[in-house]
Motif scaffolding. Sequence first.
Motif, mmCIF file in Angstrom:
data_model
loop_
_atom_site.group_PDB
_atom_site.id
_atom_site.type_symbol
_atom_site.label_atom_id
_atom_site.label_comp_id
_atom_site.label_asym_id
_atom_site.label_seq_id
_atom_site.Cartn_x
_atom_site.Cartn_y
_atom_site.Cartn_z
ATOM 1 N N THR A 22 23.903 40.600 40.958
ATOM 2 C CA THR A 22 24.112 39.151 41.125
ATOM 3 C C THR A 22 24.980 38.525 40.029
ATOM 4 O O THR A 22 24.574 37.587 39.364
ATOM 5 C CB THR A 22 22.768 38.390 41.262
ATOM 6 O OG1 THR A 22 22.006 38.528 40.063
ATOM 7 C CG2 THR A 22 21.971 38.872 42.448
ATOM 8 N N PRO A 23 26.209 39.002 39.848
ATOM 9 C CA PRO A 23 27.077 38.446 38.811
ATOM 10 C C PRO A 23 27.586 37.050 39.167
ATOM 11 O O PRO A 23 27.726 36.699 40.334
ATOM 12 C CB PRO A 23 28.233 39.436 38.767
ATOM 13 C CG PRO A 23 28.288 39.997 40.151
ATOM 14 C CD PRO A 23 26.858 40.064 40.611
ATOM 15 N N THR A 24 27.849 36.261 38.141
ATOM 16 C CA THR A 24 28.448 34.936 38.287
ATOM 17 C C THR A 24 29.395 34.712 37.108
ATOM 18 O O THR A 24 29.046 34.988 35.962
ATOM 19 C CB THR A 24 27.363 33.832 38.362
ATOM 20 O OG1 THR A 24 27.982 32.548 38.504
ATOM 21 C CG2 THR A 24 26.473 33.803 37.140
ATOM 22 N N TRP A 25 30.596 34.251 37.400
ATOM 23 C CA TRP A 25 31.615 34.025 36.363
ATOM 24 C C TRP A 25 31.381 32.716 35.632
ATOM 25 O O TRP A 25 30.969 31.721 36.226
ATOM 26 C CB TRP A 25 33.001 33.971 36.994
ATOM 27 C CG TRP A 25 33.538 35.303 37.391
ATOM 28 C CD1 TRP A 25 33.461 35.879 38.632
ATOM 29 C CD2 TRP A 25 34.238 36.231 36.571
ATOM 30 N NE1 TRP A 25 34.075 37.111 38.626
ATOM 31 C CE2 TRP A 25 34.557 37.354 37.368
ATOM 32 C CE3 TRP A 25 34.630 36.239 35.241
ATOM 33 C CZ2 TRP A 25 35.250 38.451 36.874
ATOM 34 C CZ3 TRP A 25 35.318 37.327 34.742
ATOM 35 C CH2 TRP A 25 35.622 38.420 35.556
ATOM 36 N N SER A 26 31.716 32.703 34.349
ATOM 37 C CA SER A 26 31.741 31.447 33.594
ATOM 38 C C SER A 26 32.919 30.617 34.102
ATOM 39 O O SER A 26 33.869 31.169 34.664
ATOM 40 C CB SER A 26 31.895 31.722 32.099
ATOM 41 O OG SER A 26 33.179 32.243 31.812
ATOM 42 N N ILE A 32 30.616 36.824 32.113
ATOM 43 C CA ILE A 32 29.894 37.037 33.360
ATOM 44 C C ILE A 32 28.407 37.036 33.044
ATOM 45 O O ILE A 32 27.964 37.719 32.122
ATOM 46 C CB ILE A 32 30.274 38.392 34.009
ATOM 47 C CG1 ILE A 32 31.782 38.442 34.289
ATOM 48 C CG2 ILE A 32 29.464 38.626 35.274
ATOM 49 C CD1 ILE A 32 32.292 39.830 34.633
ATOM 50 N N ALA A 33 27.638 36.248 33.792
ATOM 51 C CA ALA A 33 26.174 36.317 33.711
ATOM 52 C C ALA A 33 25.711 37.183 34.873
ATOM 53 O O ALA A 33 26.323 37.172 35.943
ATOM 54 C CB ALA A 33 25.566 34.925 33.799
ATOM 55 N N PHE A 34 24.640 37.935 34.671
ATOM 56 C CA PHE A 34 24.145 38.819 35.723
ATOM 57 C C PHE A 34 22.675 39.120 35.481
ATOM 58 O O PHE A 34 22.120 38.824 34.423
ATOM 59 C CB PHE A 34 24.965 40.113 35.779
ATOM 60 C CG PHE A 34 24.859 40.961 34.538
ATOM 61 C CD1 PHE A 34 23.977 42.034 34.479
ATOM 62 C CD2 PHE A 34 25.647 40.695 33.427
ATOM 63 C CE1 PHE A 34 23.879 42.822 33.343
ATOM 64 C CE2 PHE A 34 25.558 41.475 32.287
ATOM 65 C CZ PHE A 34 24.674 42.541 32.239
ATOM 66 N N THR A 35 22.035 39.723 36.479
ATOM 67 C CA THR A 35 20.645 40.149 36.378
ATOM 68 C C THR A 35 20.610 41.646 36.115
ATOM 69 O O THR A 35 21.371 42.403 36.710
ATOM 70 C CB THR A 35 19.900 39.864 37.703
ATOM 71 O OG1 THR A 35 19.974 38.471 37.981
ATOM 72 C CG2 THR A 35 18.443 40.285 37.613
ATOM 73 N N TYR A 45 21.439 38.220 31.689
ATOM 74 C CA TYR A 45 22.287 38.628 30.570
ATOM 75 C C TYR A 45 23.660 37.982 30.736
ATOM 76 O O TYR A 45 24.041 37.602 31.846
ATOM 77 C CB TYR A 45 22.500 40.150 30.569
ATOM 78 C CG TYR A 45 21.258 40.942 30.264
ATOM 79 C CD1 TYR A 45 21.074 41.492 29.000
ATOM 80 C CD2 TYR A 45 20.281 41.141 31.224
ATOM 81 C CE1 TYR A 45 19.932 42.229 28.703
ATOM 82 C CE2 TYR A 45 19.138 41.869 30.934
ATOM 83 C CZ TYR A 45 18.968 42.411 29.681
ATOM 84 O OH TYR A 45 17.837 43.122 29.395
ATOM 85 N N ILE A 46 24.407 37.910 29.641
ATOM 86 C CA ILE A 46 25.832 37.584 29.730
ATOM 87 C C ILE A 46 26.613 38.668 28.995
ATOM 88 O O ILE A 46 26.100 39.309 28.073
ATOM 89 C CB ILE A 46 26.205 36.186 29.179
ATOM 90 C CG1 ILE A 46 25.822 36.045 27.719
ATOM 91 C CG2 ILE A 46 25.611 35.095 30.028
ATOM 92 C CD1 ILE A 46 26.331 34.750 27.091
ATOM 93 N N VAL A 47 27.844 38.852 29.429
ATOM 94 C CA VAL A 47 28.748 39.818 28.815
ATOM 95 C C VAL A 47 30.165 39.268 28.934
ATOM 96 O O VAL A 47 30.469 38.519 29.867
ATOM 97 C CB VAL A 47 28.616 41.211 29.497
ATOM 98 C CG1 VAL A 47 29.113 41.177 30.929
ATOM 99 C CG2 VAL A 47 29.305 42.293 28.693
ATOM 100 N N LEU A 54 27.481 41.947 25.016
ATOM 101 C CA LEU A 54 26.310 41.860 25.894
ATOM 102 C C LEU A 54 25.164 41.161 25.169
ATOM 103 O O LEU A 54 24.865 41.476 24.024
ATOM 104 C CB LEU A 54 25.871 43.263 26.323
ATOM 105 C CG LEU A 54 24.621 43.337 27.200
ATOM 106 C CD1 LEU A 54 24.932 42.791 28.588
ATOM 107 C CD2 LEU A 54 24.117 44.763 27.288
ATOM 108 N N ARG A 55 24.534 40.185 25.862
ATOM 109 C CA ARG A 55 23.431 39.437 25.255
ATOM 110 C C ARG A 55 22.401 39.088 26.315
ATOM 111 O O ARG A 55 22.747 38.599 27.390
ATOM 112 C CB ARG A 55 23.989 38.168 24.624
ATOM 113 C CG ARG A 55 22.965 37.346 23.888
ATOM 114 C CD ARG A 55 23.611 36.289 23.003
ATOM 115 N NE ARG A 55 24.522 35.432 23.710
ATOM 116 C CZ ARG A 55 24.348 34.117 23.867
ATOM 117 N NH1 ARG A 55 23.298 33.509 23.371
ATOM 118 N NH2 ARG A 55 25.239 33.408 24.517
#
Length: 159
Positions: A22-26, A32-35, A45-47, A54-55
């Motif tokens: 389930t990625p989503t772009w900033s 990219i935020a994702f599960t 998380y975001i990367v 990665l965080r």
Amino acid sequence: YVVNRDGTNLRRITSSTAIDSTPTWSPTGTQIAFTSDRTGAPQIYIVGADGLGLRQLTHESYADRPTWSPAPYNEIAYSARTGPAIFDIKVLDLASGERRQLTFGDGSNESPSYAANGRHIAFSSARGGKRQIYTIERTGRNLKQVTAIGNNQTPDWSK
């Protein structure tokens, strides 16, 4: 993975034995935020779009379906488990780290999607028995039911 629109330049962004989904772009296209369930339970998380930095953002019992707000807001809305078989919509302000819960256990609330102006969030909820689409202001005010017939889920507020 990310790829150019024409299918060239396929690049792997995350590398884990866990499920990353389930990625989503900033809004800037730089993150990219994702599960991912790499900690044992799904978390957000975001990367960086280059695969660096990665965080982990959430530490819920279960967090899924991130959606990044459009500018000028710098927020990620997501679904979080708040009880047995109950999910609620939460919003994380990335600048301050503040978390706001928008729904409170009335049915299971999932799959948030921001409006193009960032002021409203659409989501699906089973609060009336069947799953329907609702909208709410990003502040948590003015909940409105949008659909009433059938079962409706996974709203996508096209821009």
